[in-house]
Design an enzyme around this catalytic site. Structure first.
Site, PDB file in Angstrom:
ATOM      1  N   GLU A 147      37.630  38.331  44.027  1.00  0.00           N
ATOM      2  CA  GLU A 147      36.746  37.329  44.606  1.00  0.00           C
ATOM      3  C   GLU A 147      36.550  37.722  46.066  1.00  0.00           C
ATOM      4  O   GLU A 147      37.529  37.902  46.796  1.00  0.00           O
ATOM      5  CB  GLU A 147      37.416  35.946  44.508  1.00  0.00           C
ATOM      6  CG  GLU A 147      36.479  34.851  44.921  1.00  0.00           C
ATOM      7  CD  GLU A 147      37.124  33.468  44.917  1.00  0.00           C
ATOM      8  OE1 GLU A 147      38.255  33.301  44.418  1.00  0.00           O
ATOM      9  OE2 GLU A 147      36.472  32.564  45.467  1.00  0.00           O
ATOM     10  N   ARG A 202      52.500  39.720  38.434  1.00  0.00           N
ATOM     11  CA  ARG A 202      51.889  40.047  39.708  1.00  0.00           C
ATOM     12  C   ARG A 202      52.925  40.689  40.617  1.00  0.00           C
ATOM     13  O   ARG A 202      54.132  40.566  40.393  1.00  0.00           O
ATOM     14  CB  ARG A 202      51.234  38.833  40.355  1.00  0.00           C
ATOM     15  CG  ARG A 202      52.134  37.690  40.707  1.00  0.00           C
ATOM     16  CD  ARG A 202      51.346  36.468  41.182  1.00  0.00           C
ATOM     17  NE  ARG A 202      50.730  36.667  42.472  1.00  0.00           N
ATOM     18  CZ  ARG A 202      49.419  36.560  42.709  1.00  0.00           C
ATOM     19  NH1 ARG A 202      48.593  36.256  41.733  1.00  0.00           N
ATOM     20  NH2 ARG A 202      48.924  36.736  43.910  1.00  0.00           N
ATOM     21  N   LYS A 216      45.608  35.863  49.673  1.00  0.00           N
ATOM     22  CA  LYS A 216      44.569  35.807  50.695  1.00  0.00           C
ATOM     23  C   LYS A 216      44.611  34.503  51.462  1.00  0.00           C
ATOM     24  O   LYS A 216      44.301  34.463  52.653  1.00  0.00           O
ATOM     25  CB  LYS A 216      43.195  35.954  50.036  1.00  0.00           C
ATOM     26  CG  LYS A 216      42.813  37.385  49.718  1.00  0.00           C
ATOM     27  CD  LYS A 216      41.443  37.423  49.065  1.00  0.00           C
ATOM     28  CE  LYS A 216      41.520  37.836  47.610  1.00  0.00           C
ATOM     29  NZ  LYS A 216      40.607  37.147  46.744  1.00  0.00           N
TER      30      LYS A 216
HETATM   31  P1  ATP Z   1      44.710  35.824  46.216  1.00  0.00           P
HETATM   32  O1  ATP Z   1      45.615  34.694  45.895  1.00  0.00           O
HETATM   33  O2  ATP Z   1      45.278  36.778  47.173  1.00  0.00           O
HETATM   34  O3  ATP Z   1      43.326  35.364  46.577  1.00  0.00           O
HETATM   35  P2  ATP Z   1      43.647  36.314  43.701  1.00  0.00           P
HETATM   36  O4  ATP Z   1      44.330  36.643  42.435  1.00  0.00           O
HETATM   37  O5  ATP Z   1      43.065  34.968  43.812  1.00  0.00           O
HETATM   38  O6  ATP Z   1      44.624  36.632  44.869  1.00  0.00           O
HETATM   39  P3  ATP Z   1      41.335  37.878  43.301  1.00  0.00           P
HETATM   40  O7  ATP Z   1      40.411  38.430  44.305  1.00  0.00           O
HETATM   41  O8  ATP Z   1      40.823  36.865  42.383  1.00  0.00           O
HETATM   42  O9  ATP Z   1      42.550  37.352  44.100  1.00  0.00           O
HETATM   43  O10 ATP Z   1      42.067  39.043  42.513  1.00  0.00           O
HETATM   44  C1  ATP Z   1      41.451  40.165  41.950  1.00  0.00           C
HETATM   45  C2  ATP Z   1      42.386  40.774  40.960  1.00  0.00           C
HETATM   46  O11 ATP Z   1      43.580  41.181  41.607  1.00  0.00           O
HETATM   47  C3  ATP Z   1      42.775  39.779  39.896  1.00  0.00           C
HETATM   48  O12 ATP Z   1      42.668  40.391  38.627  1.00  0.00           O
HETATM   49  C4  ATP Z   1      44.185  39.424  40.235  1.00  0.00           C
HETATM   50  O13 ATP Z   1      44.913  39.090  39.083  1.00  0.00           O
HETATM   51  C5  ATP Z   1      44.695  40.689  40.913  1.00  0.00           C
HETATM   52  N1  ATP Z   1      45.784  40.378  41.833  1.00  0.00           N
HETATM   53  C6  ATP Z   1      45.753  39.557  42.902  1.00  0.00           C
HETATM   54  N2  ATP Z   1      46.958  39.466  43.481  1.00  0.00           N
HETATM   55  C7  ATP Z   1      47.790  40.268  42.761  1.00  0.00           C
HETATM   56  C8  ATP Z   1      49.175  40.607  42.850  1.00  0.00           C
HETATM   57  N3  ATP Z   1      49.957  40.103  43.797  1.00  0.00           N
HETATM   58  N4  ATP Z   1      49.678  41.469  41.941  1.00  0.00           N
HETATM   59  C9  ATP Z   1      48.900  41.998  40.987  1.00  0.00           C
HETATM   60  N5  ATP Z   1      47.596  41.724  40.848  1.00  0.00           N
HETATM   61  C10 ATP Z   1      47.033  40.859  41.711  1.00  0.00           C
HETATM   62 MG    MG Z   2      41.738  33.797  44.504  1.00  0.00          MG
END
Ligand code: ATP
Ligand code: MG
Length: 555
Positions: A33, A257, A267
């Site tokens: 995102e 994760r 983020k």
């Molecule tokens: P954040 O909480 O940092 O915003 P998110 O999962 O909401 O993380 P996205 O931009 O939606 O962020 O994530 C893109 C991809 O990265 C998703 O498939 C998510 O599952 C993966 N991802 C995010 N954080 C991790 C992590 N700590 N370990 C492994 N994969 C991750």
């Molecule tokens: Mg997110």
């Protein structure tokens, strides 16, 4: 050494799908995102999705999951593309969830026509109250039995912007008594009056993640949709939409994760550090963002190696950051050229060395890699050494310089300290020594033992520079676990940055380009900051040579 072929539960599934002929080509995707910059957690997902596609000669798409117009920006889209390329991957197709808004709308209309979706007028709070709990079933919405015609009409009017934000939702008609809360008539669309970074004001309704994500995967014919464990309970819903709409069945598979101690990987928290000025932007070298790590001098190979070493598991755990640090050291040790620098300089005068003489000594650029060869470093009467390499009254076990003691100036000569000067504050301003002309290269002619070896720079070769000594951003192992009423920012390490000015580096270093990585002997690995200039050179410490942190904590 050839790397062993990786195996894990995801690769097992993929291999069996290829063997059975279920799929002839593997398609994965990385779906961030665009609401911030990518961090080390994302790197795990990137390495997994792109890595698997590469290994099985499949394809991996980059897709921006831009279904929430409120938090998303073009700046982040561009930053993410740059970071993925830097990490060493290139996507096959580039997509935006917003490209599918029209298609998604049409699919939602089909659900309404099938009697599987309805417009609900309950407020967000009412919806929560109707939903029930883990132990109690929910209650049907009073709007659940609206006719297909009424639903179609209301949904169209939602789209045209007739209703205020939040006043209505489109919901899937599934089962308010399902033990899985996600199946209790989840929202499909909500009304949001906000400009979108790509579609502008064309849309007044936006699809929810669960509806959008499976459709995006399916439209792109993603075979394996890899995501993190939090989405396990969303999988039945993912499957429900694709089944009811009779679409290509992508398969969602969840993995653990990445959590790292002394770090936050979300983020949401990283954004706060930036917005509240705890750090100097998303690319502050202390940030666990890919752009921060790049600026810190962490090689992308080290990040990929780390992701490969931690592997894929089905259970969440926290990885010790020391493991990541050792991947960084391994990579830099093998590749980084060595140079001499003096962070806290004091002048050393070699009294018996002629004033007008300059010699050059052979300097091994990288003892780990012969191909980097040898270069010449000048030696003169006036040198600089590290203030910490001299003691006025050293204890016996101190092997560096002290009155009357002999040390080795690396690659040059053995010298014996003959005296020193102090200023009125007792601060040492100059050290004097004599050299043994027979010890050229640093070897004693008679085989006498000289334990200490220190580094130095000739005044002829020394240029001033700023050196930024970075350390871990957080002092607490789990930064999010704070005292009651505390905040994760309480866990910040107050010593995560020390700026040293008036440091001396070898002359050739000041014109190196931003991102150039090297080892400052005995100090650690450093890189040239992107804003460094020959007039005002700046070096960032990537990491120390050894884990001084752990030792310091034990004291
Ligand atoms: P954040 O909480 O940092 O915003 P998110 O999962 O909401 O993380 P996205 O931009 O939606 O962020 O994530 C893109 C991809 O990265 C998703 O498939 C998510 O599952 C993966 N991802 C995010 N954080 C991790 C992590 N700590 N370990 C492994 N994969 C991750
Ligand atoms: Mg997110």
């Amino acid at each position: 050494m050839e790397e062993k072929r990786k195996t894990d539960f995801i690769r097992d599934i993929i291999e069996s799908d290829l063997a059975s002929g279920k799929h002839s080509e593997i398609i994965t995707r990385f779906p961030p995102e665009p609401n911030g910059y990518l961090h080390i957690g994302h790197a795990k997902s990137i390495c997994t999705n792109f890595g698997i596609a590469e290994e099985y000669r499949g394809r991996c798409n980059l897709r921006f999951d831009d279904t929430n117009p409120v938090k998303e920006e073009t700046e982040f889209v561009e930053g993410m593309m740059e970071d993925i390329r830097w990490l060493g991957f290139q996507w096959d197709e580039l997509h935006y969830a917003s490209d599918y808004f029209q298609k998604m709308y049409e699919l939602a209309v089909i659900l309404i026509e099938m009697g599987l979706a309805y417009v609900c007028d309950l407020s967000a709070e009412e919806i929560r109250n109707y939903r029930g709990t883990l132990t109690e079933p929910g209650k049907n919405s009073p709007y659940r039995d609206r006719s297909v015609e009424e639903n179609l009409d209301l949904f169209r009017r939602m789209k045209e912007g007739e209703f205020p934000a939040g006043s209505r939702t489109l919901r899937a008609k599934i089962d308010m008594a399902s033990p899985n809360m996600n199946m209790r008539d989840p929202a499909i669309y909500r009304i949001v009056h906000h400009s979108h970074h790509r579609t502008g004001d064309s849309w007044r309704i936006y699809p929810m993640y669960d509806f959008a994500h499976c459709l995006e995967d399916s439209i792109e014919r993603v075979t394996h949709s890899l995501c993190t464990l939090e989405f396990e309970d969303n999988r039945p819903l993912y499957d429900w939409y694709l089944e009811k709409l009779d679409m290509f069945r992508s398969r969602q598979i969840e993995f653990a994760r990445l959590n790292l101690n002394y770090t936050v990987v979300s983020k949401r928290y990283l954004r706060r550090l930036v917005e509240e000025n705890f750090v100097d932007g998303w690319d502050d070298p202390r940030m666990p963002t890919l752009c921060g790590m790049r600026r810190r001098g962490i090689p992308p190979e080290a990040i990929r190696k780390f992701c490969s070493v931690i592997g894929l598991a089905k259970r969440n755990s926290t990885v010790d950051i020391a493991l990541f640090e050792s991947c960084i050291r391994d990579e830099l040790n093998a590749k980084a050229p060595r140079v001499m620098s003096v962070i806290d300089p004091v002048r050393l005068v070699v009294e018996n060395y002629p004033e007008d003489r300059t010699e050059s000594f052979d300097y091994t650029v990288n003892p780990e890699d012969e191909s980097q060869g040898i270069r010449k470093v000048p030696f003169t009467r006036e040198l600089y050494i590290e203030r910490g390499d001299f003691m006025e009254d050293p204890p016996r076990k101190y092997h560096r310089m002290g009155p009357g003691r002999e040390v080795r100036l690396r690659y040059a000569y053995l010298v014996t300290c003959t005296g020193f000067e102090k200023d009125e504050n007792g601060r040492i301003t100059e050290i004097r020594c004599v050299y043994d002309p027979e010890s050229s290269g640093g070897n004693a002619p008679d085989g006498r033992k000289v334990r200490g070896t220190i580094h130095w720079i000739s005044s002829e070769n020394a240029r001033e520079a700023e050196v930024r000594l970075y350390d871990r951003l957080f002092a607490q192992e789990n930064p999010l676990k704070t005292e009651e009423g505390g905040d994760f920012t309480d866990s910040l390490n107050p010593d995560s940055l020390k700026v040293a000015r008036g440091c001396l580096v070898e002359e050739h270093m000041v014109s190196r380009p931003g991102g150039y990585t090297c080892q400052f002997e005995r100090h650690g690995y450093f890189c040239v900051d992107p804003e460094s200039t020959p007039e005002r050179p700046v070096f960032n410490r990537t990491i120390t040579l050894k884990d001084s942190w752990a030792r310091q904590q034990k004291r």
